[in-house]
Enzyme design. Structure first.
Site, PDB file in Angstrom:
ATOM      1  N   LYS A 117     -22.787  17.145   8.341  1.00 23.22           N
ATOM      2  CA  LYS A 117     -22.069  17.479   9.325  1.00 23.22           C
ATOM      3  C   LYS A 117     -21.848  16.399  10.227  1.00 23.22           C
ATOM      4  CE  LYS A 117     -19.086  20.309  11.262  1.00 23.22           C
ATOM      5  NZ  LYS A 117     -17.691  20.803  10.856  1.00 23.22           N
ATOM      6  N   SER A 160       0.676  -1.081  -0.034  1.00 25.90           N
ATOM      7  CA  SER A 160      -0.187  -0.092  -0.031  1.00 25.90           C
ATOM      8  C   SER A 160       0.901   1.289   0.002  1.00 25.90           C
ATOM      9  CB  SER A 160      -1.008  -0.080   1.003  1.00 25.90           C
ATOM     10  OG  SER A 160      -1.990   0.714   0.958  1.00 25.90           O
TER      11      SER A 160
END
Length: 285
Positions: A153, A100
């Site tokens: 939010k 990765s």
């Protein structure tokens, strides 16, 4: 510590080990690692070699499953800056993991060597698992009042049902950063077409031999072979300067003076995976 001036030509070996993070250090009091990962140290070491006319080349010794995407990107771009400024060769050697974010960094090298038992690839990004426990809370009569300035939010807080729009927002972020990862690999492994890379870049890991067969790496070999070939590429320079963070020195007295809570917290921090947008491979996930 940073390398000491040997007063002659040398190749530098930069040790990139453990989980990549932009925090001060990736190693903790109980880790037992030889210095662990220290982002700013690695950036400073590359800058030192870049400015040192005695330096003739760089070997990236990578033993990392990756970590934070920003750490992998910043370190890789610093290596790219070194290459552009000096024109010196850069080789990469993967030991147990160059996966990765570790592979992201390895791609910056001119040539990638892998230990025969190194796992690499795992090309992709993740935010881990976003839990929705709203059904469980409702079962036990727990009410959640999600007060925020906008509908998204508090999206993904796990306490209220996650709607398709929230999932699409997070997936859009991951898709953008995944594209950045793919573009970096394509720019540095030009023999791979986008079609070939997309087939390979589904998050899976590869053995060293599989990686070479698929064009993700160049050679299966040990550290000595990688170092010797870099030295040869630099004109046969024998001198080597190693760069790795100072190991954390922990005494028995240090452990005794820690409270039980501090010892437990330190142990938990060692076990915790990094958070945020990750270019990270974790065995078993």
């Amino acid at each position: 510590m940073l390398g000491e001036n040997a007063g002659g030509p040398y190749v530098g070996v930069l040790y990139v080990q453990d989980t990549m993070t932009i925090s001060q250090s990736g190693s903790g009091l109980l880790s037992g690692n030889e210095g662990g990962y220290h982002h700013q140290y690695l950036l400073d070491a590359i800058e030192e070699m870049m400015q040192d006319p005695w330096n003739q080349g760089l070997l990236l010794y990578i033993d990392s499953p990756g970590g934070e995407g920003i750490a992998a990107d910043e370190l890789s771009r610093k290596v790219e800056e070194y290459k552009a400024a000096t024109g010196r060769p850069v080789f990469a050697y993967g030991y147990t993991y160059a996966a990765s974010g570790g592979y992201w960094l390895a791609c910056t090298a001119d040539t990638i060597y892998l230990n025969r038992y190194c796992l690499t690839g795992s090309i992709g990004v993740t935010m881990g698992s976003l839990l929705d426990i709203s059904g469980l809370l409702e079962k036990y009569g727990v009410a959640v009042y999600d007060l925020a300035s906008g509908d998204q939010k508090n999206g993904g807080n796990g306490l209220t049902p996650m709607d398709p729009e929230t999932i699409a927002i997070y997936q859009g972020i991951l898709d953008e950063y995944y594209r950045d990862f793919l573009d970096w690999v394509l720019a540095h492994r030009p023999h791979l077409t986008e079609e070939q890379l997309l087939t390979l870049a589904d998050g899976r890991v590869y053995t060293a031999r599989q990686a070479v067969e698929n064009g993700l790496a160049d050679q299966v070999g040990d550290y000595g072979a990688a170092l010797r070939d870099l030295q040869a590429a630099c004109g046969g320079i024998p001198s080597v300067r190693e760069y790795y963070p100072d190991p954390v020195q922990v005494t028995f007295l240090d452990l005794l003076t820690l409270s039980q809570g501090e010892r437990e917290l330190s142990a938990l921090l060692e076990l915790a995976r990094p958070q945020g947008i990750l270019a990270y491979y974790q065995l078993g996930q």
